[in-house]
Design a protein around this motif. Structure first.
Motif, PDB file in Angstrom:
ATOM      1  N   LEU A   1      -3.645   4.808   6.723  1.00  0.00           N
ATOM      2  CA  LEU A   1      -4.023   4.742   5.437  1.00  0.00           C
ATOM      3  C   LEU A   1      -2.931   4.411   4.322  1.00  0.00           C
ATOM      4  CD1 LEU A   1      -6.263   5.554   3.316  1.00  0.00           C
ATOM      5  CD2 LEU A   1      -5.061   7.983   3.222  1.00  0.00           C
ATOM      6  N   LEU A   2      -1.704   4.653   4.767  1.00  0.00           N
ATOM      7  CA  LEU A   2      -0.785   4.177   4.060  1.00  0.00           C
ATOM      8  C   LEU A   2      -0.398   2.776   3.852  1.00  0.00           C
ATOM      9  CD1 LEU A   2       1.887   7.067   4.518  1.00  0.00           C
ATOM     10  CD2 LEU A   2       0.733   6.652   2.795  1.00  0.00           C
ATOM     11  N   ILE A   3      -0.401   1.998   5.082  1.00  0.00           N
ATOM     12  CA  ILE A   3      -0.365   0.683   5.584  1.00  0.00           C
ATOM     13  C   ILE A   3      -1.414   0.055   4.855  1.00  0.00           C
ATOM     14  CG2 ILE A   3      -0.521  -1.347   7.205  1.00  0.00           C
ATOM     15  CD1 ILE A   3       0.872   0.809   9.025  1.00  0.00           C
ATOM     16  N   ARG A   4      -2.650   0.542   4.937  1.00  0.00           N
ATOM     17  CA  ARG A   4      -3.701   0.145   4.026  1.00  0.00           C
ATOM     18  C   ARG A   4      -3.702  -0.234   2.685  1.00  0.00           C
ATOM     19  NH1 ARG A   4     -10.243   1.143   5.604  1.00  0.00           N
ATOM     20  NH2 ARG A   4     -11.057  -0.478   3.926  1.00  0.00           N
ATOM     21  N   TYR A   5      -3.046   0.865   1.972  1.00  0.00           N
ATOM     22  CA  TYR A   5      -2.988   0.962   0.726  1.00  0.00           C
ATOM     23  C   TYR A   5      -1.558   0.527   0.031  1.00  0.00           C
ATOM     24  CZ  TYR A   5      -7.517   3.242  -0.149  1.00  0.00           C
ATOM     25  OH  TYR A   5      -8.861   3.335  -0.339  1.00  0.00           O
ATOM     26  N   GLY A   6      -1.060  -0.154   1.186  1.00  0.00           N
ATOM     27  CA  GLY A   6       0.327  -1.015   0.311  1.00  0.00           C
ATOM     28  C   GLY A   6       1.381  -0.040   0.374  1.00  0.00           C
ATOM     29  N   VAL A   7       1.352   1.483   0.915  1.00  0.00           N
ATOM     30  CA  VAL A   7       2.505   2.048   0.641  1.00  0.00           C
ATOM     31  C   VAL A   7       3.531   1.987   1.948  1.00  0.00           C
ATOM     32  CG1 VAL A   7       3.397   4.385   0.562  1.00  0.00           C
ATOM     33  CG2 VAL A   7       1.169   4.016  -0.177  1.00  0.00           C
TER      34      VAL A   7
END
Length: 287
Positions: A29-35
């Motif tokens: 999820l973090l990668i998908r949202y650019g975190v």
């Protein structure tokens, strides 16, 4: 927690595998949202210091920078900087709190239910018919916002819709917020926090203080998995509505207190990729 002698591993080492599995969907999820990883590291650094300061203090002893550094592995200079930033505050967005309270009342109070106990379609004030109105529902929770403003917002977010008679009908989005709804991110953090907090307490306390169980099966067909998903959704909603109804009754009659309570359910299915792990066959388990 004390060191464990099982397999010669410490408790910290034994935690690594379950923690890696727990974090994997979060990292996706973090990668998908650019975190990015550096951003997450900074957040974790702040959290480590915050938890050490507020949750790991010794009775009647000052929580020094040196002790926090020892507990967290973070340098004293960084500890001092992060301590001065202050502790995160638990806040609930006003619209989330208002929406949740109104929906909970609609779902839990029999005055707003039909003969089967489901949330009834509500008429507008002044429209023909008998029974409670949408305005009376909203005003029982708050008088700070006009019911018309709540209705317009909810229609736009598809929390409610209008039936052929112009009555206001509660929609699925009231219970399961759509993507982009701020309630979705708020409950993402709140619900997972409470689930993990319950599971963690069960590991470190004896006897285990909380109910935290799941039924899981492998080796199913897609049709079988979907059938079980549909059944579990139905059973889960029955349980949630019954618990919510009892909570509404208690909240009206109980004295004011500081305790909070959560009853949550989740359902998950996926097409498992082949792995090197031994096949478990078609056996169920509760964990």
């Amino acid at each position: 927690m004390a060191d464990s002698e099982d397999n010669g591993l410490t408790d910290a080492a034994r935690l690594q595998q379950p923690i890696a599995r727990l974090l994997r969907p979060l990292v996706r999820l973090l990668i998908r949202y650019g975190v990015t990883f550096p951003a997450l590291c900074e957040l974790l650094r702040e959290l480590y210091v915050n938890v050490a300061v507020h949750d790991c203090a010794l009775p009647d002893k000052e929580q020094t920078d040196s002790r926090i550094s020892l507990l967290t592995g973070i340098h004293r200079k960084e500890v001092r900087r992060l301590r001065e930033a202050g502790a995160p505050v638990r806040t609930v967005p006003a619209s989330v709190s208002r929406t949740s309270q109104i929906v909970a009342l609609w779902l839990g109070d029999r005055r707003f239910a039909d003969r089967k106990g489901a949330p009834a379609p509500l008429r507008r004030a002044g429209s023909p018919g008998r029974g409670p109105t949408f305005e009376s529902l909203v005003e029982e929770v708050t008088r700070d916002v006009r019911p018309r403003a709540v209705l317009d917002e909810w229609l736009d977010r598809k929390i409610v819709s209008l039936d052929a008679d112009g009555r206001i009908v509660l929609g699925e989005a009231a219970i399961a917020p759509d993507k982009g709804d701020e309630r979705q991110l708020y409950y993402f953090g709140r619900n997972l926090h409470d689930h993990i907090a319950a599971a963690a307490a069960n590991i470190v306390q004896e006897p285990a203080p909380f109910m935290e169980r799941a039924v899981h099966y492998e080796g199913l067909s897609e049709a079988g998995a979907r059938r079980l998903e549909a059944l579990s959704r139905e059973l889960a909603m029955e349980g949630l509505i019954a618990a919510n109804r009892e909570a509404q009754t208690l909240q009206r009659s109980d004295e004011e207190g500081r305790w909070r309570w959560t009853f949550g359910v989740y359902v998950y299915r996926e097409d498992e990729r082949p792995s090197s792990e031994p096949a478990s066959g078609k056996k169920g388990a509760r964990a």
